[in-house]
Motif scaffolding. Structure first.
Motif, short mmCIF file in Angstrom:
data_model
loop_
_atom_site.label_atom_id
_atom_site.label_comp_id
_atom_site.label_asym_id
_atom_site.label_seq_id
_atom_site.Cartn_x
_atom_site.Cartn_y
_atom_site.Cartn_z
N SER A 162 -0.39 -1.78 -13.74
CA SER A 162 -0.62 -2.57 -12.53
C SER A 162 -1.84 -2.02 -11.80
N ILE A 163 -2.63 -2.92 -11.19
CA ILE A 163 -3.86 -2.48 -10.49
C ILE A 163 -3.51 -1.76 -9.20
N VAL A 164 -4.18 -0.62 -9.00
CA VAL A 164 -3.96 0.19 -7.81
C VAL A 164 -5.23 0.17 -6.98
N SER A 165 -5.10 -0.01 -5.66
CA SER A 165 -6.28 0.15 -4.81
C SER A 165 -5.83 0.45 -3.38
N ASP A 166 -6.79 0.90 -2.57
CA ASP A 166 -6.39 1.20 -1.19
C ASP A 166 -6.43 -0.04 -0.31
N VAL A 167 -6.70 -1.22 -0.92
CA VAL A 167 -6.66 -2.47 -0.15
C VAL A 167 -5.22 -2.97 -0.13
N ALA A 168 -4.68 -3.14 1.07
CA ALA A 168 -3.29 -3.62 1.16
C ALA A 168 -3.21 -5.03 0.61
N GLY A 169 -2.16 -5.31 -0.18
CA GLY A 169 -2.00 -6.65 -0.75
C GLY A 169 -2.66 -6.78 -2.11
N THR A 227 5.04 12.25 -5.77
CA THR A 227 3.63 11.93 -5.57
C THR A 227 3.18 11.17 -6.82
N ALA A 228 3.07 9.85 -6.67
CA ALA A 228 2.77 9.03 -7.85
C ALA A 228 1.42 9.38 -8.45
N THR A 229 0.44 9.73 -7.60
CA THR A 229 -0.92 9.97 -8.11
C THR A 229 -1.00 11.24 -8.95
N ASN A 239 0.78 -1.24 0.00
CA ASN A 239 0.00 0.00 0.00
C ASN A 239 0.81 1.30 0.00
N VAL A 240 2.14 1.20 -0.22
CA VAL A 240 2.94 2.44 -0.21
C VAL A 240 2.87 3.15 -1.55
N GLY A 241 2.34 2.43 -2.58
CA GLY A 241 2.20 3.07 -3.89
C GLY A 241 3.17 2.55 -4.94
N LYS A 242 3.61 1.29 -4.81
CA LYS A 242 4.54 0.72 -5.79
C LYS A 242 3.89 0.67 -7.18
N SER A 243 2.63 0.14 -7.19
CA SER A 243 1.96 0.01 -8.49
C SER A 243 1.64 1.39 -9.05
N SER A 244 1.26 2.33 -8.18
CA SER A 244 0.96 3.68 -8.65
C SER A 244 2.21 4.31 -9.27
N LEU A 245 3.37 4.06 -8.66
CA LEU A 245 4.62 4.63 -9.17
C LEU A 245 4.97 4.02 -10.52
N LEU A 246 4.78 2.71 -10.64
CA LEU A 246 5.06 2.06 -11.93
C LEU A 246 4.16 2.68 -13.01
N ASN A 247 2.89 2.85 -12.70
CA ASN A 247 1.96 3.44 -13.67
C ASN A 247 2.36 4.87 -14.02
N ALA A 248 2.84 5.61 -13.01
CA ALA A 248 3.23 7.01 -13.27
C ALA A 248 4.48 7.06 -14.14
N ILE A 249 5.43 6.17 -13.88
CA ILE A 249 6.67 6.19 -14.68
C ILE A 249 6.40 5.76 -16.11
N PHE A 256 10.13 -3.33 -16.34
CA PHE A 256 9.72 -2.93 -15.00
C PHE A 256 9.03 -4.11 -14.34
N VAL A 257 9.35 -4.35 -13.09
CA VAL A 257 8.72 -5.46 -12.37
C VAL A 257 8.11 -4.92 -11.08
N ASP A 258 6.77 -4.94 -11.01
CA ASP A 258 6.06 -4.50 -9.80
C ASP A 258 5.85 -5.74 -8.94
N THR A 259 6.11 -5.65 -7.66
CA THR A 259 6.02 -6.85 -6.82
C THR A 259 4.97 -6.70 -5.73
N ALA A 260 4.67 -7.83 -5.09
CA ALA A 260 3.73 -7.82 -3.97
C ALA A 260 4.44 -7.23 -2.76
#
Ligand SMILES: Nc1nc2c(ncn2[C@@H]2O[C@H](COP(=O)(O)OP(=O)(O)OP(=O)(O)O)[C@@H](O)[C@H]2O)c(=O)[nH]1
Ligand code: SF4
Ligand SMILES: [Mg+2]
Length: 433
Positions: free
Chosen positions: A36-43, A151-153, A20-30, A63-67
């Motif tokens: 990668s799917i982004v949500s406020d649900v951790a995991g 700020t990835a968002t 939930n720190v925003g890994k997927s959001s950062l990948l999408n922003a870059i 780019f590799v987004d991880t759990a």
């Protein structure tokens, strides 16, 4: 036809951190794409998500987004394992955290990434919600750890972070990745032997063979491509002998018998060991074949998961040649892809394919794993050449590996002589008694 750079030749950039720190959001922003799917649900991210793209000026990257690795429970443990595997193939690691969060967890993750020699960048995400604290900034400065607040968002700070990524890329990854081009000069000729057997991909040629052809063309050299059956005719017809013959290791014996000794000869998998692995270490390990005894266990590992065919090189040909060399039955185990045993102690030798589908980092990590456990790891082409008695010849184009081979042979002969002497001593002792 090769349309895209294969995964093995891309710089692998991995995103790691808590949930939930925003890994997927950062990948999408870059990447400026919804990869990668982004949500406020951790995991949310469970399996590593991969996105190949062209990142200028680096070139092709993956780019590799991880759990999130703070995941809990039985499923969480599986996710952590997958993230650990992703670390092993990472060239550049991005440790994502939220501004204001840096604890023992991040320190451990940093230490794990660094233990694999991976350069790490810290992304302090969610800067819109809070700024980095002075204590953490001092921690990064103390270790020269590059970091960026972003700020990835909203995309703020992401362009600057993208630039930091290519500055962090290891020079050896960015440098020229030469398979064959440096061994053949301008106006010289290379002959590539590519048998079209059952292992050949349907209707096309392998990526690494295509790369060899491209490198030769780039260097204004000529390239003759032939099947093993046509090699003699081709060599007889060439007015000037080629600078090198490169063959598929499966037909090494036949090609060596047709190619005059005056022409350098090697195998594609030996070129791959130089590019992706550690040619010197894998050459030394090939010589360990002499220490094998009937009944010993040998692990044969391939990086991809192709279906085995009748005359499969790893399952049929190498076992046949090795058992003939050793003079008795050996016990072979075959593994594919990332399915590699954690405990290597039962094995006397690991024989690996050229790993054309992997990046160098992943193959080097596997070599280091074997070395840590004291098990020699060699390569298909090297072990075939050794068991056929042509390895010295196949290493002529690589002086460093050739010197390592000669050194290893001498050490081995001494060891074998000592072994023979103590066996003779034991025999005479038992006669006396
Ligand atoms: N305010 C703010 N929220 C953000 C930012 N980046 C991501 N988020 C939000 O944080 C939540 C988690 O984002 P993800 O990108 O799914 O986080 P993740 O690290 O991939 O999470 P897991 O896949 O669960 O490990 C989402 O609700 C995002 O919208 C940011 O820069 N600012
Ligand atoms: S077995 Fe290894 S060398 Fe052969 S195609 Fe697969 S990854 Fe490449
Ligand atoms: Mg995610």
């Amino acid at each position: 036809m090769i349309r895209a750079t294969s995964k093995g030749f891309r710089l692998h950039i991995g995103f790691f951190g808590r949930r939930n720190v925003g890994k997927s959001s950062l990948l999408n922003a870059i990447t400026q794409q919804k990869v990668s799917i982004v949500s406020d649900v951790a995991g949310t991210t469970t399996d590593p998500v991969e996105k190949p793209m062209e990142l200028l000026p680096i070139g092709p990257v993956l780019f590799v987004d991880t759990a999130g690795v703070d995941d809990v429970g039985a499923l969480g443990a599986q996710r952590i394992e997958k993230t650990r595997l992703a670390i092993k193939r990472t060239d550049v690691g991005v440790l994502v955290t939220e501004a204001g969060v840096w604890s023992e967890f991040e320190e451990k993750l940093l230490a794990e990434l660094r233990s694999h020699g991976i350069p790490v960048l810290v992304a302090l995400n969610k800067a819109d919600l809070g700024r980095a604290n002075a204590e953490h900034l001092a921690r990064f400065a103390q270790d020269n750890l590059p970091y960026a607040e972003l700020t990835a968002t909203s995309g703020e700070g992401v362009d600057a972070f993208r630039a930091m990524l290519w500055q962090a890329a290891p020079a050896e990854v960015l440098g020229p990745q030469v398979l064959l081009g440096d061994l053949v000069g301008k106006d010289e000729t290379a002959v590539l032997v590519m048998p079209i057997d059952k292992e050949a991909p349907k209707g096309r040629i392998k990526q690494l063979q295509a790369q060899c052809v491209r490198e030769l063309l780039d260097g204004q050299a000529s390239c003759v491509v032939v099947q093993d059956g046509g090699l003699k005719r081709t060599l007889d017809n060439l007015k000037t002998p080629p600078s090198i013959v490169v063959t598929d290791a499966a037909v090494f014996e036949k090609v060596a018998s047709v190619t005059p000794d005056s022409i350098p000869l090697t195998a594609f998998s030996i070129l791959l060991s130089r590019l992706k692995g550690d040619l010197v270490a894998q050459t030394r390990a090939a010589v360990a074949v002499d220490m094998l005894q009937p009944g010993d266990k040998v692990l044969v590992a391939e990086s991809c998961t192709h279906h085995p065919i009748e005359e499969d090189i790893g399952r049929v040909k190498i076992p046949r040649w090795l058992q003939k060399y050793v003079g008795g039955e050996l016990e072979f185990t075959s593994v594919k892809g990332r399915d590699f045993p954690a405990d290597l102690s039962p094995y006397k030798l690991v024989i690996h394919c050229g790993a054309c589908m992997w990046n160098r980092q992943e193959m080097v990590n596997r070599i280091r794993e074997c070395q840590t456990q004291g098990v020699p790891i060699t390569n298909y082409g090297l072990v075939i050449a050794y068991s056929l008695g042509i390895l010295e010849r196949a290493l002529q184009p690589f002086p460093e590996a050739l010197a390592a081979y000669k050194g290893a042979r001498e050490e081995q002969l001494e060891l074998l002589a000592t072994r023979a002497l103590s066996a003779a001593d034991e025999r005479s002792l038992s006669l006396v008694n």
